[in-house]
Write an enzyme that holds these catalytic residues in place. Sequence first.
Site, mmCIF file in Angstrom:
data_model
loop_
_atom_site.group_PDB
_atom_site.id
_atom_site.type_symbol
_atom_site.label_atom_id
_atom_site.label_comp_id
_atom_site.label_asym_id
_atom_site.label_seq_id
_atom_site.Cartn_x
_atom_site.Cartn_y
_atom_site.Cartn_z
ATOM 1 N N TYR A 152 27.717 41.362 37.660
ATOM 2 C CA TYR A 152 28.124 40.561 38.815
ATOM 3 C C TYR A 152 27.651 41.226 40.105
ATOM 4 O O TYR A 152 27.054 40.578 40.972
ATOM 5 C CB TYR A 152 29.641 40.420 38.814
ATOM 6 C CG TYR A 152 30.202 39.663 40.007
ATOM 7 C CD1 TYR A 152 30.196 38.278 40.031
ATOM 8 C CD2 TYR A 152 30.770 40.344 41.084
ATOM 9 C CE1 TYR A 152 30.723 37.579 41.112
ATOM 10 C CE2 TYR A 152 31.298 39.656 42.168
ATOM 11 C CZ TYR A 152 31.278 38.274 42.172
ATOM 12 O OH TYR A 152 31.795 37.595 43.247
ATOM 13 N N LYS A 156 24.858 39.733 42.715
ATOM 14 C CA LYS A 156 25.202 39.427 44.102
ATOM 15 C C LYS A 156 24.324 40.224 45.067
ATOM 16 O O LYS A 156 23.963 39.722 46.145
ATOM 17 C CB LYS A 156 26.684 39.706 44.358
ATOM 18 C CG LYS A 156 27.631 38.747 43.644
ATOM 19 C CD LYS A 156 27.408 37.298 44.067
ATOM 20 C CE LYS A 156 28.489 36.376 43.506
ATOM 21 N NZ LYS A 156 28.273 34.960 43.905
ATOM 22 N N THR A 187 41.876 33.671 44.899
ATOM 23 C CA THR A 187 41.291 32.650 44.042
ATOM 24 C C THR A 187 41.673 32.928 42.591
ATOM 25 O O THR A 187 42.146 34.013 42.244
ATOM 26 C CB THR A 187 39.756 32.654 44.136
ATOM 27 O OG1 THR A 187 39.274 33.923 43.653
ATOM 28 C CG2 THR A 187 39.293 32.437 45.565
#
Length: 244
Positions: A152, A156, A187
């Site tokens: 990840y 990014k 989130t």
Amino acid sequence: MVTGRGVIVTGGLGDIGMATARAFAGEGDRLLLLDARDEAHGAAVTALRSLGAAEVLVRRVDVADAAAIAEAVAEAHATFGTIDVVVNVAGMMIYKPIVELDAADWRRLLDVNLIGAALLTGEAFRRMRPGGCIVNVASVHARRTSPLVAPYAAAKAALVSLTRSAAIEGKPLGIRVNAVLPGAIDTAMLRASPNIRSGAEVIDPADLGRPEDVAALVAFLASDAARFITGEDVIADGGRMGRL
């Protein structure tokens, strides 16, 4: 008379994606939301129309599927008559140490967090008029990261690099490209983190942002007020990374 910008948002049914869509809906824009999920399509359309969106389309699309992305962009252009803003929000995480990651793990994370945005950027460049803009939602993990999220963080970081390259190539076309680097945002993805759930990582409530905080920055970067800003990656983390 056709009014409002044509806006595409990937990951449009997620927390940040929907907050972003709401921000554009309030401007009377026309929206195409792309998301891999089946649920909540009707509810999203109703909610966004109630906020003032001139038109709302929702399509189930895997952002790593080049043919599906091309078809969706072509539909948006044909329906709206214009594509003015693209916001690449779609993202996913898996939590494994590097020694347990296989090639499929790396490919899937790169597909969703990087390749999808790259494909959509290419499609947008073919159809956007001067004055268009792209905003990529990256992450503070592009600069500083934590254990168990190597693919990840790498994806990014690459998305930020893509932003710079696209801004250079987009300038002669009159297209701006910027990135937003959210920190800890409230989130479902953050709440699912095993680092958070185990207590290994504790976030001060003062450092916890809302999806609307990210959406507001995206909306600014897509506005005429940001007409002289391109190739930038802007952190939105409540100052968390700025402290020793």
